[in-house]
Enzyme design. Structure first.
Site, PDB file in Angstrom:
ATOM      1  N   SER A  50       0.827  -1.199   0.000  1.00  0.00           N
ATOM      2  CA  SER A  50       0.000   0.000   0.000  1.00  0.00           C
ATOM      3  C   SER A  50       0.869   1.260   0.000  1.00  0.00           C
ATOM      4  O   SER A  50       1.728   1.409  -0.858  1.00  0.00           O
ATOM      5  CB  SER A  50      -0.966  -0.039   1.183  1.00  0.00           C
ATOM      6  OG  SER A  50      -1.985   0.922   1.030  1.00  0.00           O
TER       7      SER A  50
ATOM      8  N   ASP B 232      -8.341  -5.903  -5.637  1.00  0.00           N
ATOM      9  CA  ASP B 232      -8.180  -4.701  -4.826  1.00  0.00           C
ATOM     10  C   ASP B 232      -8.634  -3.482  -5.615  1.00  0.00           C
ATOM     11  O   ASP B 232      -8.151  -3.234  -6.719  1.00  0.00           O
ATOM     12  CB  ASP B 232      -6.703  -4.540  -4.435  1.00  0.00           C
ATOM     13  CG  ASP B 232      -6.435  -3.253  -3.672  1.00  0.00           C
ATOM     14  OD1 ASP B 232      -7.359  -2.757  -3.000  1.00  0.00           O
ATOM     15  OD2 ASP B 232      -5.287  -2.761  -3.738  1.00  0.00           O
TER      16      ASP B 232
ATOM     17  N   HIS C 199      -6.337  -6.332  -1.397  1.00  0.00           N
ATOM     18  CA  HIS C 199      -5.266  -5.374  -1.128  1.00  0.00           C
ATOM     19  C   HIS C 199      -4.121  -5.998  -0.328  1.00  0.00           C
ATOM     20  O   HIS C 199      -2.953  -5.812  -0.663  1.00  0.00           O
ATOM     21  CB  HIS C 199      -5.864  -4.193  -0.360  1.00  0.00           C
ATOM     22  CG  HIS C 199      -4.940  -3.040  -0.185  1.00  0.00           C
ATOM     23  ND1 HIS C 199      -4.454  -2.297  -1.237  1.00  0.00           N
ATOM     24  CD2 HIS C 199      -4.415  -2.470   0.937  1.00  0.00           C
ATOM     25  CE1 HIS C 199      -3.676  -1.327  -0.779  1.00  0.00           C
ATOM     26  NE2 HIS C 199      -3.641  -1.414   0.539  1.00  0.00           N
TER      27      HIS C 199
END
Length: 492
Positions: free
Chosen positions: A198, A413, A465
């Protein structure tokens, strides 16, 4: 993921992008930091950080350590870590630093106890379960709560929290490493990798650049200090703001989250390469419509049911950052979206790490004067003071320096979608070494992979994710392949 709030949308979300100057890798000289009050712990006394009696911990044969490492004595700034030795041959196996993003989210709460650590938080935060796919099967794993203000990491100087940004974070993380190796000198010669997901898509290459530059400077200056950095591993990473935003929108449209009309408006009115994009009200309103649709599902895993009443999800979608705010920055900045996966496990982690017996066992507090631990610090997130708009130039520098770079992407994601990563990597215009192909684990297609000169990119089929949450077995196999430098199998 600054201290920028733009009209309308900048407070509706907060996010992938900012547009500040591209930071130059800071040169940080490693000097030994002496102990200061809270915690009173010698850097060399790693045995004092040995974790014993962690509530609910399964029996294991490896050792693990947790505690604080000072990074600024004068300001009383210290960072919290949790280190797991490899399950076997810890002196021989690589050392991997794992970072989660946000900015403002905990690698202990996410990486260590929801994804790749050996102990996964149990339902309702009552204890821990052993993770059979823990990455310390293959390497020594070091989890760092970074920057200060995240998790248990702290500063006794309030002005430090106003400085938090990419540059500050990279400097502190490097100082942490210098001092951590003083605590654990037996790992100084281990091959070293930095990994994360991320917003750590910014942290990881930025820290790698600082390590790389300081290694070169130390060599020129005759210093013997050297961190044996060999490469970086990035999962669903924020990489280049313009490409990330375009991929975010295109993914939402191609996966039927938004209408054709919304997509057309964004395509026509939003120039994600421009600093002025967020002054366009029509663009802002259309991007807000994307967020409105994602509000109804789990943006981090678009085919997963949401956790009703989850505190992390509520704080993301319903907090002030999602409402209009009277503060307008003099320099218009793009909005940001919080990074990190937010299933119900977030709440369980919050319960677990706020227990007095847990904090005492992890040397986070004395068990009486408790720390208020949260999985993500929204103040850090909302007041971030500098983000590199693109780390692609750092990629180019590290590739030229011979470092290994692998990037992977869970393909369900919506937060940092596979399209965003493909757009970013395509902007590098690297020569293709091995054409797009499936890769396999346990005789099934786990995803697709392409090798470039100096970089490997892979997808994980059906993962969100936080890929290891969804595909623990294949992600461990992929991690092992990364450490070996040999791509995963091209056939069953």
């Amino acid at each position: 993921m600054d201290n920028y709030q733009t009209k309308n949308i900048s407070n509706l979300l907060t996010s992938l992008c900012f547009t500040t100057l591209l930071i130059l890798a800071p040169v940080v000289i490693c000097t030994r930091q002496h102990r200061f009050d809270s915690p009173k712990r010698s850097l060399l006394a790693n045995e004092q950080d040995l974790v014993t009696g962690l509530p609910g911990q399964p029996d294991v044969s490896f050792r693990h350590y947790a505690g604080y490492v000072p990074v600024d004595e004068s300001n009383g700034r210290a960072m919290f870590y949790w280190f797991f030795e490899a399950m076997d041959l810890p002196k021989e196996k690589p050392l991997v630093l794992w970072l989660n993003g946000g900015p403002g989210c905990s690698s202990v709460g996410y990486g260590a106890t929801q994804e790749i650590g050996p102990f996964l938080v149990d339902t309702n935060g009552n204890g821990l379960n052993f993770n059979p796919y823990a990455w310390n099967k293959e390497a020594n794993m070091l989890f760092l709560e970074s920057p200060v203000g995240v998790g248990f990491s702290y500063s006794n100087t309030s002005s430090d929290y106003q400085k938090l940004g990419d540059d500050f974070t990279a400097r502190d993380a490097y100082t942490f490493l210098c001092n951590w190796f003083e605590k654990f000198p037996e790992h100084k010669e281990n091959t070293f990798y930095i990994a994360g997901e991320s917003y750590a898509g910014k942290y990881v290459p930025e820290l790698a650049e600082v390590v790389y530059d300081n290694n070169n400077n130390n060599k020129k200056n005759g210093s013997s200090f050297h961190i044996n950095l060999k490469g970086i591993l990035l999962g669903n990473p924020e990489t280049s703001d313009a490409e990330d935003w375009r991929g975010w929108v295109d993914y939402a449209w191609s996966h039927a989250v938004i209408s054709d009309e919304t997509h057309r408006i964004i395509t026509r009115t939003c120039n994600f390469s421009s600093d002025n994009t967020w002054s366009n009200d029509e663009c802002n309103e259309a991007v807000a419509e994307v967020l409105k649709q994602y509000h109804e599902i789990d943006i981090y895993s678009i085919y997963t049911s949401v956790c009703i009443g989850d505190s992390a999800r509520s704080s993301y979608f319903d907090s002030a950052q999602f409402k209009t705010n009277s503060r307008i920055s003099s320099k218009r900045m793009p909005p940001r979206l919080m990074g990190g996966y937010d299933p119900c496990l977030d709440d369980y982690a919050r319960v677990f790490y706020n227990r007095a017996d847990v904090q005492k066992s992890l040397h986070a507090s004395d068990g009486v004067n408790l720390k208020n631990w949260s999985i993500c610090n929204m103040e850090i997130f909302n007041n971030w003071t500098g983000s590199n708009p693109s780390v692609l130039p750092i990629y180019e520098k590290l590739i030229a320096g011979g470092l290994r770079i692998w990037v992977y992407s869970g393909d369900t994601d919506g937060r940092v979608p596979v399209l965003a990563t493909r757009y970013s990597l395509n902007a590098l215009e690297l020569p293709i070494k091995t054409a797009w192909r499936p890769w396999y684990h346990e005789k099934q297609v786990s995803g697709w992979l392409q090798e470039y000169e100096g970089l490997t990119f892979a997808t994980f089929r059906g993962a969100g994710h936080a890929v290891p949450c969804f595909k623990p077995s294949s992600s461990l196999a992929f991690f092992s392949a990364f450490l070996s430098g040999v791509p995963p199998p091209p056939s069953r």
